[in-house]
Design a protein around this motif. Structure first.
Motif: not given
Length: 797
Positions: A13-15, A22-26, A204-210
């Motif tokens: 998971v990135i970000g 939340s993604t890591l938790y799930h 899992a790309l969770c990098t928001g602004l970037w």
């Protein structure tokens, strides 16, 4: 924090914002105990930390609402699970209306809430004032109260999620920036970081602004752009005691709540300020942008009108924090079309905290199980045309999307920026005929003809009513041309073409060349991935016609299931124009234009001909309940063919006329009646599936059939000609909600408003029901089958 990166992790998971945590938790909850999260700086240091953190459950669709309800449940129990206080405050929300259309809008939302099981109730201006005593309610016409909404502490929620994930074996690596993504043959292989390389099976790309830049490292398009987002914080003021409900004054573009004894006043102004890529670099940690009082001033004036106490309040700060926005205002979730194993959870459009719990669960579910927990097609990572990933168009579109955050949901409303990205082959002809255009997957398509000025936005009878009526009349009484050129086209060629399509499609694709086959495309659960028509051109050549916005998604689906088959798949969408010629005069027109042989074609047959001397391939079929053909030709020949057809008497018709006629005919459409939660059985389309199986989803479909599954789609005719159903309205039978509308329009051949809908309670043909439109109940009749018969002589109901 673990000191050494592992050599391998199942999922990286990135970000470290709400989506990543939340993604890591799930993932950990679902048994992926070796998942890791990489954060370039510190947890929540991008946008999550400065979120206003409102959690309002109601959204425009059942599954988006369901997703946020999951967030509410998760946040309210995290403290018990982890011992970490998440700052969950459940004080409700109050949505006020200061003009008649906003009142209709919020009452439509209230009706929707009832359908989704959310507590919401209309209150008077006086009651609204009681709930928010500091509010100036002189211009308030009404309001809706939602007691279950709340807010959380963003940083505390993320800390709790990470604590729980670590307890299940997952690991967090802060100060670990991603410098590259490794791929091989279009698949994710690993991640290069400032602390070393980790090989992995999925990201899992969770990098928001970037996210756009990080996605590009893996060769994927991620159209999201940051905009500046403002909220004002005051020092404590008299009248604020304890916690207040969130006050939504969307007519003035504002949201308001307490903050540390003072006020938090945020806005989604009509046109935001975009942030060009590269301006926010890796050092932007817990960062804010400069205050911009000139930009905020109009919103401040609105706030002073609504809250007179602000005039004497001491300002603590004007917070300017960036948020990322997508071209349509909905986040991106799921696997990318370009790179297998790259999953997006980004572009949260300033609702990351509300969405994060449920969205992270669904993203983890997609990684582990290959699909989201329920249909989230509107958030599909593969839904955007490539054009929307360009910086030029994102810089134009994202600020408008920020400004539409609090729009009234008028029927027919179109965005105004980033337009004219893709022109139909007949664009100039349509504009000369007075077409009013709408944008779909970047294409400009005629909605209706004869009015080029911008229509008045209203919940009453629309400005285009008579125009669309004339187009339906042309199709019913003479002949009309409907442009289907934007539909995706996929060429399937090779010795295994038939075997491949028999495996990936539920219909019988083994018919002889010259056949047209309608078929569903199902997943292993027996629910819809797509519905398409296939033309068999030769033994080793099929042409598939897929939805306009589905080409990227469907092509990726077919390609990922082509392994082991000797086939080639080619996107030919822009090579061909497609014109639907429909109506009782269609037979005469094709004969006059040089193609009398088309009148010999049987239904659902396709054959070659020449119109105006140009080669065409015409399929005998109709999407509108009038006889005719869908005629395919090379794009460069469209003008000559169109000129011949119109010279012989055919009139152009737009998408609004087509939709009205589709609903009258009872034809289902993806994203309305058909989605990843429904089967062909539940939508009356089981007749078009092979009962012997052999295709993806056959076993699940057989199990549903054996379990007694039935068709749940009904046609609906409303009694009142002035009723304006738009979709998602609750259907009442004997005082109870039994379903919802899905597609709605005025039925010009029936002379009444019409709809398709899903019911979870069986209703007899002719049953009398009521449709809740903005909390007014309209009488209607249930009809099994089409409201308008294809021969054009009888109306049902």
């Amino acid at each position: 924090m673990a000191q050494t990166l592992p050599a391998h992790a199942s999922v990286v998971v990135i970000g470290g914002g709400i989506m990543g945590c939340s993604t890591l938790y799930h993932l950990a909850k679902m048994g992926v105990s070796d998942a890791i999260l990489l954060e370039r700086n510190a947890l929540t240091s991008g946008t999550t930390w400065h979120s206003a953190a409102q959690v309002r459950a109601l959204r425009h669709s059942q599954n988006l609402t369901r997703m946020i309800q999951y967030s509410v449940d998760l946040y309210s129990q995290l403290e018990q699970e982890t011992g970490q206080n998440v700052g969950w405050i459940q004080k409700g929300s109050l949505s006020i209306a200061t003009n008649p259309d906003r009142l209709i809008h919020v009452k439509r939302q209230e009706a929707l809430a009832h359908a989704y099981g959310i507590d919401a109730v209309s209150v008077s201006p006086e009651e609204a004032k009681e709930r928010w005593p500091l509010m100036n309610a002189d211009d308030v016409l009404g309001a809706v109260w939602s007691p279950d909404d709340g807010r959380v502490s963003p940083s505390d929620v993320c800390a709790a999620l990470i604590k729980a994930a670590k307890g299940l074996g997952a690991k967090l690596f802060e100060r670990t920036g991603v410098t590259g993504i490794l791929t091989e043959n279009g698949r994710i292989k690993g991640v290069e970081t400032t602390q070393g390389t980790v090989m992995c099976d999925a990201i899992a790309l969770c990098t928001g602004l970037w996210s756009r830049e990080v996605g590009a490292m893996a060769g994927a398009e991620v159209p999201a752009l940051a905009c500046e987002h403002f909220y004002l914080l005051t020092k404590p003021i008299d009248g604020i005691v304890g916690n207040t409900p969130t006050l939504s004054d969307h007519d003035n573009h504002l949201y308001i709540r307490d903050d540390s004894g003072g006020l938090l006043v945020g806005c989604f102004e009509p046109m935001g300020k975009p942030i060009e890529p590269g301006r926010l670099d890796g050092s932007f940690e817990f960062g804010l942008l400069p205050e911009d009082w000139d930009h905020f001033e109009p919103m401040m004036m609105n706030a002073l009108h609504r809250l007179p106490a602000l005039e004497n309040a001491e300002v603590k700060m004007l917070l300017n924090g960036p948020e990322s926005f997508t071209p349509d205002g909905t986040f991106m979730l799921g696997e990318t079309a370009e790179t297998k194993g790259l999953f997006l959870g980004c572009g949260m459009n300033s609702v990351g905290i509300a969405s994060g719990g449920g969205a992270g669960m669904n993203l983890a579910h997609a990684i582990v199980h290959g699909h989201t927990a329920y249909d989230l097609g509107e958030a599909d990572a593969k839904r955007f045309a490539p054009f929307f990933n360009s910086v030029e168009h994102l810089m134009a579109r994202a600020p408008e999307i920020l400004g539409t955050h609090y729009d009234i949901a008028y029927p027919g409303k179109q965005l105004s920026t980033a337009r004219n990205l893709r022109a139909l082959p007949l664009d100039s002809e349509y504009r000369a005929a007075g077409a009013h255009m709408g944008q779909f997957y970047g294409w400009e398509r005629p909605l209706y003809f004869g009015k080029t000025e911008e229509p008045r936005m209203t919940f009453e009878r629309p400005d285009w009513f008579e125009n669309v009526k004339a187009e339906v009349a042309a199709a019913h009484e003479s002949a009309a041309i409907f442009d289907a050129s934007p539909f995706g086209k996929i060429e399937v060629q090779g010795p295994d073409a038939e075997a491949f399509l028999l495996k990936t499609c539920a219909g019988f694709l083994g018919r002889t060349p010259g056949s047209v086959i309608y078929t569903s495309v199902l997943n292993e659960r027996g629910t819809f991935e797509s519905d398409i028509t296939a033309q068999r051109i030769a033994e080793d050549h099929y042409r598939l016609f897929v939805g306009t916005a589905a080409i990227k998604r469907d092509l990726a689906w077919f390609r990922r299931h082509s392994e082991g088959f000797d086939v080639t798949l080619t996107d030919s969408t822009e090579d061909y124009a497609v014109l639907g010629l429909m109506g009782p005069e269609a037979a005469r027109i094709v004969a006059e234009c040089g193609a009398p042989e088309l009148n010999e074609l049987g239904y659902f047959k396709v054959g070659p001909a020449h119109i105006a001397g140009k080669h065409v391939r015409a399929a005998r079929m109709s999407y509108v309940g009038e006889a005719g053909w869908e005629i395919t030709m090379k794009a460069e020949n469209a003008s000559a063919v169109y000129a011949a057809l119109t010279a012989a008497g055919a009139k152009p018709a737009g998408l609004f006329a087509q939709t009205s006629m589709r609903i009258e005919k009872g034809f289902c459409a993806m994203g309305h009646e058909l989605d990843g939660d429904t089967t062909p059985i539940a939508t009356g389309l089981d007749f078009a599936t092979r009962k012997k199986g052999g295709f993806i989803g056959a076993e699940a479909l057989a199990e549903a059939r054996d379990g007694g599954a039935t068709n749940k789609v009904v046609s609906i005719r409303l009694d009142d000609e002035a009723a304006m159903p738009l979709g998602h309205e609750p259907i009442y039978f004997e005082g109870k909600i039994v379903g919802q509308t899905s597609s709605c329009a005025f039925g010009y051949r029936v002379g009444k408003p019409v709809a398709l809908g899903h019911t979870h309670t069986p209703l007899e043909d002719g049953a009398r029901v009521q449709i809740d439109i903005a909390r007014t109940l309209f009488d209607a009749t249930i009809v099994h089958g089409p409201l308008f018969d294809p021969d054009g002589t009888r109306m049902k109901g």
